[in-house]
Design a protein around this motif. Structure first.
Motif, PDB file in Angstrom:
ATOM      1  N   UNK A  62       1.883   9.531  -0.600  1.00 54.92           N
ATOM      2  CA  UNK A  62       2.276   9.658   0.800  1.00 54.92           C
ATOM      3  C   UNK A  62       1.185   9.297   1.779  1.00 54.92           C
ATOM      4  N   UNK A  63       0.043   8.832   1.276  1.00 51.55           N
ATOM      5  CA  UNK A  63      -1.055   8.477   2.170  1.00 51.55           C
ATOM      6  C   UNK A  63      -0.830   7.108   2.810  1.00 51.55           C
ATOM      7  N   UNK A  64      -1.678   6.793   3.775  1.00 47.76           N
ATOM      8  CA  UNK A  64      -1.591   5.502   4.463  1.00 47.76           C
ATOM      9  C   UNK A  64      -2.040   4.404   3.502  1.00 47.76           C
ATOM     10  N   UNK A  65      -1.202   3.406   3.319  1.00 46.48           N
ATOM     11  CA  UNK A  65      -1.473   2.314   2.386  1.00 46.48           C
ATOM     12  C   UNK A  65      -1.753   1.029   3.159  1.00 46.48           C
ATOM     13  N   UNK A  66      -2.517   0.153   2.537  1.00 41.98           N
ATOM     14  CA  UNK A  66      -2.891  -1.125   3.172  1.00 41.98           C
ATOM     15  C   UNK A  66      -2.325  -2.279   2.367  1.00 41.98           C
ATOM     16  N   UNK A  67      -1.691  -3.183   3.081  1.00 45.75           N
ATOM     17  CA  UNK A  67      -1.161  -4.398   2.459  1.00 45.75           C
ATOM     18  C   UNK A  67      -1.845  -5.602   3.099  1.00 45.75           C
ATOM     19  N   UNK A  68      -2.604  -6.322   2.297  1.00 49.02           N
ATOM     20  CA  UNK A  68      -3.229  -7.561   2.771  1.00 49.02           C
ATOM     21  C   UNK A  68      -2.232  -8.694   2.576  1.00 49.02           C
ATOM     22  N   UNK A  69      -1.601  -9.073   3.661  1.00 49.60           N
ATOM     23  CA  UNK A  69      -0.605 -10.145   3.569  1.00 49.60           C
ATOM     24  C   UNK A  69      -1.297 -11.476   3.303  1.00 49.60           C
ATOM     25  N   UNK A  86      -0.710  -1.730   7.769  1.00 47.36           N
ATOM     26  CA  UNK A  86      -0.889  -0.332   7.401  1.00 47.36           C
ATOM     27  C   UNK A  86       0.498   0.322   7.373  1.00 47.36           C
ATOM     28  N   UNK A  87       0.875   0.921   6.216  1.00 49.79           N
ATOM     29  CA  UNK A  87       2.203   1.505   6.092  1.00 49.79           C
ATOM     30  C   UNK A  87       2.156   2.749   5.204  1.00 49.79           C
ATOM     31  N   UNK A  88       3.241   3.511   5.261  1.00 46.47           N
ATOM     32  CA  UNK A  88       3.366   4.689   4.403  1.00 46.47           C
ATOM     33  C   UNK A  88       4.844   4.967   4.147  1.00 46.47           C
ATOM     34  N   UNK A  89       5.093   5.779   3.129  1.00 46.98           N
ATOM     35  CA  UNK A  89       6.470   6.158   2.782  1.00 46.98           C
ATOM     36  C   UNK A  89       6.916   7.258   3.740  1.00 46.98           C
ATOM     37  N   UNK A  90       7.989   7.001   4.455  1.00 47.69           N
ATOM     38  CA  UNK A  90       8.508   7.984   5.420  1.00 47.69           C
ATOM     39  C   UNK A  90       9.679   8.773   4.848  1.00 47.69           C
ATOM     40  N   UNK A  91      10.526   8.124   4.041  1.00 52.21           N
ATOM     41  CA  UNK A  91      11.714   8.778   3.473  1.00 52.21           C
ATOM     42  C   UNK A  91      11.750   8.435   1.989  1.00 52.21           C
ATOM     43  N   UNK A 129       9.257   1.287  -6.624  1.00 54.05           N
ATOM     44  CA  UNK A 129       8.208   0.341  -7.023  1.00 54.05           C
ATOM     45  C   UNK A 129       7.456  -0.142  -5.769  1.00 54.05           C
ATOM     46  N   UNK A 130       6.176   0.187  -5.681  1.00 55.29           N
ATOM     47  CA  UNK A 130       5.379  -0.209  -4.511  1.00 55.29           C
ATOM     48  C   UNK A 130       5.225  -1.727  -4.419  1.00 55.29           C
ATOM     49  N   UNK A 131       5.253  -2.408  -5.552  1.00 55.00           N
ATOM     50  CA  UNK A 131       5.132  -3.870  -5.523  1.00 55.00           C
ATOM     51  C   UNK A 131       6.345  -4.504  -4.869  1.00 55.00           C
ATOM     52  N   UNK A 132       7.517  -3.951  -5.185  1.00 51.53           N
ATOM     53  CA  UNK A 132       8.735  -4.450  -4.534  1.00 51.53           C
ATOM     54  C   UNK A 132       8.688  -4.152  -3.040  1.00 51.53           C
ATOM     55  N   UNK A 133       8.238  -2.947  -2.691  1.00 53.77           N
ATOM     56  CA  UNK A 133       8.149  -2.571  -1.276  1.00 53.77           C
ATOM     57  C   UNK A 133       7.165  -3.475  -0.538  1.00 53.77           C
ATOM     58  N   UNK A 147      14.017   0.682   4.271  1.00 51.53           N
ATOM     59  CA  UNK A 147      13.348   0.827   2.976  1.00 51.53           C
ATOM     60  C   UNK A 147      12.686   2.186   2.844  1.00 51.53           C
ATOM     61  N   UNK A 148      12.834   3.021   3.855  1.00 54.23           N
ATOM     62  CA  UNK A 148      12.166   4.320   3.824  1.00 54.23           C
ATOM     63  C   UNK A 148      10.691   4.214   4.120  1.00 54.23           C
ATOM     64  N   UNK A 149      10.299   3.167   4.839  1.00 54.43           N
ATOM     65  CA  UNK A 149       8.893   2.874   5.108  1.00 54.43           C
ATOM     66  C   UNK A 149       8.647   2.937   6.611  1.00 54.43           C
ATOM     67  N   UNK A 150       7.465   3.418   6.992  1.00 55.51           N
ATOM     68  CA  UNK A 150       7.014   3.380   8.383  1.00 55.51           C
ATOM     69  C   UNK A 150       5.817   2.437   8.484  1.00 55.51           C
TER      70      UNK A 150
END
Length: 290
Positions: free
Chosen positions: A63-70, A90-95, A106-110, A157-160
């Protein structure tokens, strides 16, 4: 069988059932509770919770803040120029429930779907912006608009999406060369203008210095001539005064000066009459004429 022998297995069985019936939720965990493969609860507070063994299962998510390097992407600006944009998200799981159902957890799919969502938002924003707008004052507003648009789709996607930032904007290699050449030409024009102004100022400064030099030299020469004139006048006055006090000595002194000027070298020759006025002190120590 004794009661003691039955107690130990019962305690062990009870401890096992208790361990299978409880789970702990940490502050940074997002936990989904499943019943026969279906989510029944996902909004757990941090602490100790209970479940039914063999029927309920749990799955943990970060549930922590995650970083995606596009990955760097090529976009077209309103000027119809290609730019390569490197950004991070910067994103995290909200739902948790929505996240699991849409991505199977799957975080890779997200990450792949979120990257595409942000890419589409960047494309829409850059198509209405110039390169100057993208790299100067309007970048912050553009990123806020991308984040807001991305959150609309990411919520499915349940993501913020917490933040979207551009790390670097580059021009393609084929465009960079022409841009650099144009910048070189512009800078050379500016440098030439500066040099011209500098040369003009240098000429003015040199001319002013030469004028001041001539003025100083003229004033110094005039002053020196005035001092020399005063000196000559004083010398003449002193000579006249000395001549008036002892005429014979003055004549003798002037003759010695004349001799010194006439005979400056060993090979000097002077052809005169022996009884000339020039040699009168050679004939008589008193300078009497014979």
């Amino acid at each position: 069988m004794s009661a003691r022998n039955l107690l130990l297995p019962a305690l062990a069985l009870g401890a096992g059932l208790l361990a299978m019936s409880t789970f702990t939720v940490r502050e940074y965990d997002r936990v989904a509770l499943f019943r026969l493969g279906e989510i029944v609860k996902s909004d757990f507070e941090p602490g100790l919770h209970f479940k039914v063994p063999l029927i309920h299962t749990i799955r943990r998510y970060d549930g922590r803040l995650l970083t995606l390097d596009a990955p760097p992407e090529r976009f077209l600006t309103s000027e119809k120029k290609n730019v390569i944009v490197d950004a991070f998200i910067k994103w995290r799981i909200a739902d948790v429930g929505t996240f699991h159902r849409s991505t199977r957890g799957d975080e890779r799919v997200a990450s792949a779907r979120l990257s595409q969502i942000v890419k589409d938002g960047m494309k829409n924003q850059l198509s209405n912006k110039t390169i100057r707008d993208a790299v100067t004052g309007e970048r912050g507003e553009m990123m806020d608009a991308v984040r807001s648009a991305a959150n609309v789709e990411a919520s499915k996607l349940g993501i913020e999406v917490v933040d979207v930032r551009i790390m670097r904007i580059d021009l393609p290699a084929e465009v960079s060369d022409s841009v650099y050449r144009r910048m070189e030409k512009e800078r050379a024009t500016v440098a030439k203008a500066f040099r011209s102004r500098g040369e003009e100022m240098a000429k003015k400064i040199t001319a002013d210095a030469d004028r001041q030099r001539e003025e100083v030299l003229a004033e110094a020469y005039a002053e020196s001539q005035s001092i020399r004139g005063e000196g000559d006048a004083e010398a003449t006055r002193l000579y006249a005064a000395a001549y008036g006090k002892d005429k014979e000595f003055f004549e003798f002194y002037r003759s010695l000066q004349a001799y010194g000027k006439a005979f400056t070298g060993k090979d000097d020759v002077l052809v005169l009459q022996p009884d000339s006025e020039f040699f009168r002190f050679f004939s008589s120590p008193n300078g009497e004429r014979r």
